[in-house]
Write an enzyme that holds these catalytic residues in place. Structure first.
Site, PDB file in Angstrom:
ATOM      1  N   GLY A  46      31.418 -89.012  -6.836  1.00 33.85           N
ATOM      2  CA  GLY A  46      31.810 -88.662  -8.920  1.00 33.85           C
ATOM      3  C   GLY A  46      32.486 -87.427  -8.844  1.00 33.85           C
ATOM      4  O   GLY A  46      32.752 -86.810  -7.441  1.00 33.85           O
ATOM      5  N   GLN A  51      34.355 -79.143 -11.945  1.00 30.97           N
ATOM      6  CA  GLN A  51      34.039 -78.742 -10.638  1.00 30.97           C
ATOM      7  C   GLN A  51      35.441 -78.516 -10.745  1.00 30.97           C
ATOM      8  O   GLN A  51      35.668 -77.600  -9.285  1.00 30.97           O
ATOM      9  CB  GLN A  51      34.425 -79.675 -10.154  1.00 30.97           C
ATOM     10  N   CYS A  91      26.100 -83.199  -4.190  1.00 33.09           N
ATOM     11  CA  CYS A  91      27.012 -82.476  -5.664  1.00 33.09           C
ATOM     12  C   CYS A  91      28.051 -81.527  -4.366  1.00 33.09           C
ATOM     13  O   CYS A  91      28.083 -80.727  -3.760  1.00 33.09           O
ATOM     14  CB  CYS A  91      26.540 -81.199  -6.323  1.00 33.09           C
ATOM     15  N   LEU A  92      29.346 -82.096  -4.652  1.00 31.67           N
ATOM     16  CA  LEU A  92      30.967 -81.179  -3.883  1.00 31.67           C
ATOM     17  C   LEU A  92      30.527 -80.033  -4.235  1.00 31.67           C
ATOM     18  O   LEU A  92      31.285 -78.855  -3.346  1.00 31.67           O
ATOM     19  CB  LEU A  92      32.015 -81.909  -4.298  1.00 31.67           C
ATOM     20  N   HIS A 133      24.551 -87.269 -13.249  1.00 31.21           N
ATOM     21  CA  HIS A 133      25.119 -85.606 -13.154  1.00 31.21           C
ATOM     22  C   HIS A 133      26.054 -85.605 -13.751  1.00 31.21           C
ATOM     23  O   HIS A 133      26.346 -84.319 -13.734  1.00 31.21           O
ATOM     24  CB  HIS A 133      25.417 -86.319 -11.243  1.00 31.21           C
ATOM     25  N   GLU A 134      27.594 -86.346 -13.992  1.00 25.18           N
ATOM     26  CA  GLU A 134      28.557 -85.558 -13.910  1.00 25.18           C
ATOM     27  C   GLU A 134      28.408 -85.219 -14.924  1.00 25.18           C
ATOM     28  O   GLU A 134      29.190 -84.461 -15.516  1.00 25.18           O
ATOM     29  CB  GLU A 134      29.827 -87.017 -13.701  1.00 25.18           C
ATOM     30  N   HIS A 137      27.808 -82.070 -15.086  1.00 20.91           N
ATOM     31  CA  HIS A 137      28.350 -80.547 -15.393  1.00 20.91           C
ATOM     32  C   HIS A 137      29.500 -80.827 -16.030  1.00 20.91           C
ATOM     33  O   HIS A 137      29.820 -79.050 -16.953  1.00 20.91           O
ATOM     34  CB  HIS A 137      29.562 -81.520 -13.723  1.00 20.91           C
TER      35      HIS A 137
END
Ligand code: K1U
Ligand code: ZN
Length: 167
Positions: A46, A51, A91-92, A133-134, A137
């Site tokens: 994702g 981000q 998480c990236l 999660h996204e 963000h």
């Protein structure tokens, strides 16, 4: 298409609140394509526009094993939540850190697709976790903020140390 650079926690830009997309035009579709390429290259399942330092409500997700089921969510909104589920998340923007977070187990999300059409999707399991999660963000929230203050301080110190060592 292009691979974009991903902000790393504790970058304060990860806490900006994303604005709704007012028109789904070619520029937004191009951004979604670039985000998808960035997510696949990372690799990740994702990516939220926040981000990559773009503060618009746009998310791409692909939780398929075959990496060929791209989902694009524009202005996503969770309209139903049910149950709970613990999942070890990554998480990236927080590389190398994996921690268990409790979230809703089943959700229904409403969003616009890449053609600007409204759709709803019911999700459970990893897809439900990833959507939540996204969307976090987009609201300026990083998954580590569900952890204790002590764990957050340890993670911040670890990531800052890693940055110092690579300078
Ligand atoms: O938001 C992000 O930074 C992407 C993140 C999404 C996510 C993962 C796990 C639970 C919730 C949300 C990632 O993709 S981290 C990398 C990852 O999980 C993964 C990478 C390659 C293959 C499979 C998973
Ligand atoms: Zn993330």
């Amino acid at each position: 298409m292009a691979i974009l650079s991903i902000l790393h926690y504790p970058d304060p830009r990860l806490h900006k609140i994303a604005k709704p997309v007012l028109e789904v035009d070619a520029k937004i579709r191009r951004l979604a394509d670039d985000m998808a390429e960035t997510m696949y290259a990372a690799p990740g399942i994702g990516l939220a526009a926040t981000q990559i330092d773009v503060h618009l409500q746009l998310v791409v997700i692909d939780t398929s094993e075959t990496r060929d089921n791209l989902l694009v969510f524009i202005n996503p909104r969770i309209i139903e939540l049910e149950g709970t589920r613990d999942y070890e998340e990554g998480c990236l923007s927080v590389p190398g850190i994996y921690e268990t977070v409790t979230r809703s187990g089943r959700i229904k999300v409403e969003a616009l697709d890449r053609n600007g059409e409204v759709f709803t999707l019911e999700a459970e399991g990893l897809l439900a976790v990833c959507i939540q999660h996204e969307i976090d963000h987009l609201h300026g929230k990083v998954f580590v903020e569900y952890l204790s203050q002590l764990k957050q301080v340890r993670i911040k110190n670890k990531l800052k140390k890693r940055i110092r060592e690579t300078m």
